[in-house]
Scaffold this motif. Structure first.
Motif, PDB file in Angstrom:
ATOM      1  N   TRP A  98      45.310  50.394  43.297  1.00 49.99           N
ATOM      2  CA  TRP A  98      45.011  49.278  42.408  1.00 49.99           C
ATOM      3  C   TRP A  98      45.995  49.289  41.246  1.00 49.99           C
ATOM      4  N   GLY A  99      45.983  48.202  40.488  1.00 54.46           N
ATOM      5  CA  GLY A  99      46.863  48.129  39.334  1.00 54.46           C
ATOM      6  C   GLY A  99      46.521  46.950  38.451  1.00 54.46           C
ATOM      7  N   GLN A 100      47.004  47.019  37.233  1.00 60.59           N
ATOM      8  CA  GLN A 100      46.792  45.952  36.260  1.00 60.59           C
ATOM      9  C   GLN A 100      47.880  44.892  36.423  1.00 60.59           C
ATOM     10  N   THR A 101      47.516  43.628  36.210  1.00 56.84           N
ATOM     11  CA  THR A 101      48.529  42.575  36.275  1.00 56.84           C
ATOM     12  C   THR A 101      49.338  42.575  34.975  1.00 56.84           C
ATOM     13  N   LEU A 102      50.603  42.238  35.092  1.00 57.27           N
ATOM     14  CA  LEU A 102      51.456  42.185  33.905  1.00 57.27           C
ATOM     15  C   LEU A 102      51.151  40.954  33.063  1.00 57.27           C
ATOM     16  N   GLU A 103      50.572  39.934  33.705  1.00 53.19           N
ATOM     17  CA  GLU A 103      50.330  38.670  33.008  1.00 53.19           C
ATOM     18  C   GLU A 103      49.047  38.663  32.183  1.00 53.19           C
ATOM     19  N   ASP A 104      48.042  39.443  32.592  1.00 49.81           N
ATOM     20  CA  ASP A 104      46.734  39.384  31.939  1.00 49.81           C
ATOM     21  C   ASP A 104      46.129  40.784  31.923  1.00 49.81           C
ATOM     22  N   GLU A 105      45.923  41.331  30.749  1.00 48.50           N
ATOM     23  CA  GLU A 105      45.429  42.708  30.644  1.00 48.50           C
ATOM     24  C   GLU A 105      43.998  42.863  31.130  1.00 48.50           C
ATOM     25  N   LYS A 106      43.299  41.749  31.342  1.00 42.77           N
ATOM     26  CA  LYS A 106      41.927  41.822  31.844  1.00 42.77           C
ATOM     27  C   LYS A 106      41.845  41.699  33.364  1.00 42.77           C
ATOM     28  N   LYS A 107      42.961  41.403  34.014  1.00 45.39           N
ATOM     29  CA  LYS A 107      42.952  41.182  35.463  1.00 45.39           C
ATOM     30  C   LYS A 107      43.646  42.330  36.195  1.00 45.39           C
ATOM     31  N   PHE A 108      43.025  42.729  37.303  1.00 39.04           N
ATOM     32  CA  PHE A 108      43.515  43.836  38.115  1.00 39.04           C
ATOM     33  C   PHE A 108      43.375  43.449  39.590  1.00 39.04           C
ATOM     34  N   TYR A 109      44.156  44.108  40.428  1.00 40.91           N
ATOM     35  CA  TYR A 109      44.017  43.920  41.873  1.00 40.91           C
ATOM     36  C   TYR A 109      43.904  45.279  42.550  1.00 40.91           C
ATOM     37  N   LEU A 110      43.056  45.327  43.582  1.00 38.02           N
ATOM     38  CA  LEU A 110      42.846  46.542  44.367  1.00 38.02           C
ATOM     39  C   LEU A 110      42.995  46.181  45.839  1.00 38.02           C
ATOM     40  N   THR A 111      43.646  47.050  46.609  1.00 38.95           N
ATOM     41  CA  THR A 111      43.768  46.814  48.050  1.00 38.95           C
ATOM     42  C   THR A 111      43.286  48.039  48.824  1.00 38.95           C
ATOM     43  N   ILE A 112      42.587  47.757  49.928  1.00 34.11           N
ATOM     44  CA  ILE A 112      42.053  48.803  50.806  1.00 34.11           C
ATOM     45  C   ILE A 112      42.369  48.417  52.247  1.00 34.11           C
ATOM     46  N   GLY A 113      42.818  49.359  53.034  1.00 36.65           N
ATOM     47  CA  GLY A 113      43.064  49.115  54.451  1.00 36.65           C
ATOM     48  C   GLY A 113      41.840  49.440  55.288  1.00 36.65           C
ATOM     49  N   TRP A 114      41.548  48.571  56.263  1.00 33.06           N
ATOM     50  CA  TRP A 114      40.410  48.771  57.167  1.00 33.06           C
ATOM     51  C   TRP A 114      40.830  48.439  58.598  1.00 33.06           C
ATOM     52  N   ASP A 115      40.089  48.974  59.563  1.00 29.93           N
ATOM     53  CA  ASP A 115      40.310  48.572  60.953  1.00 29.93           C
ATOM     54  C   ASP A 115      39.908  47.115  61.161  1.00 29.93           C
ATOM     55  N   SER A 116      38.900  46.670  60.413  1.00 25.10           N
ATOM     56  CA  SER A 116      38.416  45.290  60.502  1.00 25.10           C
ATOM     57  C   SER A 116      37.491  45.042  59.324  1.00 25.10           C
ATOM     58  N   SER A 117      37.168  43.768  59.081  1.00 26.83           N
ATOM     59  CA  SER A 117      36.212  43.458  58.017  1.00 26.83           C
ATOM     60  C   SER A 117      34.836  44.010  58.361  1.00 26.83           C
ATOM     61  N   ASP A 118      34.533  44.082  59.659  1.00 28.46           N
ATOM     62  CA  ASP A 118      33.252  44.650  60.075  1.00 28.46           C
ATOM     63  C   ASP A 118      33.200  46.146  59.763  1.00 28.46           C
ATOM     64  N   ALA A 119      34.323  46.844  59.978  1.00 31.67           N
ATOM     65  CA  ALA A 119      34.380  48.273  59.642  1.00 31.67           C
ATOM     66  C   ALA A 119      34.178  48.472  58.145  1.00 31.67           C
ATOM     67  N   HIS A 120      34.740  47.571  57.347  1.00 30.02           N
ATOM     68  CA  HIS A 120      34.543  47.613  55.898  1.00 30.02           C
ATOM     69  C   HIS A 120      33.057  47.533  55.564  1.00 30.02           C
ATOM     70  N   ARG A 121      32.375  46.561  56.166  1.00 28.57           N
ATOM     71  CA  ARG A 121      30.951  46.396  55.869  1.00 28.57           C
ATOM     72  C   ARG A 121      30.129  47.593  56.326  1.00 28.57           C
ATOM     73  N   GLN A 122      30.476  48.151  57.468  1.00 28.93           N
ATOM     74  CA  GLN A 122      29.718  49.294  57.979  1.00 28.93           C
ATOM     75  C   GLN A 122      29.829  50.491  57.041  1.00 28.93           C
ATOM     76  N   ILE A 123      31.036  50.753  56.565  1.00 33.45           N
ATOM     77  CA  ILE A 123      31.237  51.909  55.688  1.00 33.45           C
ATOM     78  C   ILE A 123      30.630  51.659  54.311  1.00 33.45           C
ATOM     79  N   MET A 124      30.953  50.513  53.718  1.00 35.71           N
ATOM     80  CA  MET A 124      30.476  50.233  52.362  1.00 35.71           C
ATOM     81  C   MET A 124      28.993  49.889  52.331  1.00 35.71           C
TER      82      MET A 124
END
Length: 405
Positions: A348-374
């Motif tokens: 994840w990281g903070q955006t240079l344009e807005d100190e209140k905005k951040f983005y996070l990325t996670i890799g998954w086998d599928s969106s279903d795998a994401h739901r099963q784990i989380m």
């Protein structure tokens, strides 16, 4: 045909963690006169729960795990549902409260013109919500939908036919729903991109509000890729469409911010990027190009090279600090990496344009795998803490990595 109630809501954190919270509501509906069938399940693309209620006589009450659609209830008549609403303890009597997240429950009643059982009984059910554009007629829309349905029914798996549609009882001249059963989302894509169906789908854009240009022709983005090959300072690019919405995501990795600034100073920027055909107009519901620069704190390649990438936009809530967010993210991402090591690390990281905005990325086998784990209850305290700290918007994207050299 009977009236189908389509209801949907954002699932609460508790419901995501414990799917049995819906059981009291479903058990109650079994006893309601006039409610002869229930189909329910989570959308593939997001934590939205859908319920279909209605009559499927002579079939018994059915409970199916819809994984690509909205929740629907099938009623023998609209009056049966009105009788339930008139109950003095409605809606509490339904027992759905613990499952409902922010935004509450939304619903429409749809009078489908053909048997909807095959579509709702398929492994994946596509539900297309359509809002008629100003100046267009219901008759014109139905003519286009008839052509689309005929083409799809010709090629689709026999047991999931027919394509069916209907006007909503609440807005019969404005809001419509179409339902299609598929054996998989991939097969859906394969069928609708065929030459004899695609022109009719493109024509549908003229009648209803939904964006299709890039989805219909992914090659529209090729000129952008060709341009990026010529730009000094571009190290890598990942591009894909979000599962949840017709939003194109492009991750362009720059050697430095200065390299990108140099491009923006070109006298023909942004036209030189040739993104125009990929961006929906305001009339199509588009909101233009949104751009942020993110300084990721960990390697981004594992998450963005995965079959499915979760992209989480994070906005700090009032009174919360970056330090508060870092504490929460470090805790939850450590647990995710432990449960999902194949695509670690979460970054994840903070955006240079807005100190209140951040983005996070996670890799998954599928969106279903994401739901099963989380969806495991052990994640609930972490998710609750995160939502107390920031507003979140999440999508899943299958990113492609076009060669730049």
């Amino acid at each position: 045909m009977p009236v189908v109630e389509i209801a949907w809501w954002t699932a609460s954190d508790a419901f995501v963690a414990d799917k049995s919270l819906i059981t009291p509501g479903l058990d109650f509906l079994k006893k309601v006169e006039g409610c002869n069938a229930v189909y329910s399940g989570f959308a593939v693309e997001e934590n939205t729960y859908f319920l279909f209620l209605g009559t499927l006589s002579p079939f018994p009450l059915l409970f199916l795990n819809l994984t690509h659609s909205l929740p629907h209830t099938v009623w023998e008549t609209l009056q049966h549902h009105k009788d339930l609403i008139a109950h003095p303890q409605y809606p509490q009597i339904l027992g759905l409260g613990p499952t409902v997240g922010e935004g509450g429950i939304k619903l429409y009643h749809v009078a489908f013109q053909k048997d909807f059982t095959p579509a709702l009984s398929a492994p994946f059910t596509e539900i297309l919500a359509m809002n008629l554009k100003e100046g267009k007629t219901k008759e014109g829309l139905e003519e286009v939908l008839d052509k689309i349905a005929s083409g799809i029914d010709k090629d689709n798996t026999e047991e999931y036919r027919p394509v069916t549609r209907g006007a909503t009882v609440e807005e019969p001249e404005k809001v419509f729903y179409l339902s299609i059963g598929w054996k998989s989302p991939e097969f859906h894509k394969q069928i609708v991109e065929q030459d004899h169906i695609l022109p009719d789908i493109l024509q549908l854009r003229e009648f209803v509000d939904y964006k299709l240009a890039y989805l219909a022709d992914p090659n529209l983005v090729n000129p952008v890729i060709e341009f990026l090959k010529t730009v000094d300072g571009v190290l890598d690019t990942y591009i894909g469409i979000a599962e949840e919405e017709n939003t194109l995501f492009a991750f362009v990795v720059w050697e430095s911010l200065e390299h990108h600034i140099t491009v923006t100073k070109h006298p023909e920027y942004p036209q030189i990027m040739q993104l125009g055909p990929c961006i929906a107009s305001a009339e199509e519901g588009g909101s233009g190009l949104t751009l942020y620069h993110v300084d990721f704190i960990k390697p981004y390649t594992p998450s963005q090279s995965a079959p499915t990438t979760e992209v989480l936009a994070i906005t700090l809530k009032e009174g919360k600090t970056k330090a508060d967010l870092w504490r929460v993210l470090e805790a939850i991402t450590a647990k995710i990496d432990e449960e999902n090591p194949k695509y670690a690390p979460v970054t994840w990281g903070q955006t240079l344009e807005d100190e209140k905005k951040f983005y996070l990325t996670i890799g998954w086998d599928s969106s279903d795998a994401h739901r099963q784990i989380m969806g495991d209850p052990s994640f609930l305290p972490y998710l609750t803490d995160l939502r107390a700290t920031a507003a979140l918007k999440m999508v899943h994207v299958s990113l492609k990595r076009p060669a730049l050299l």
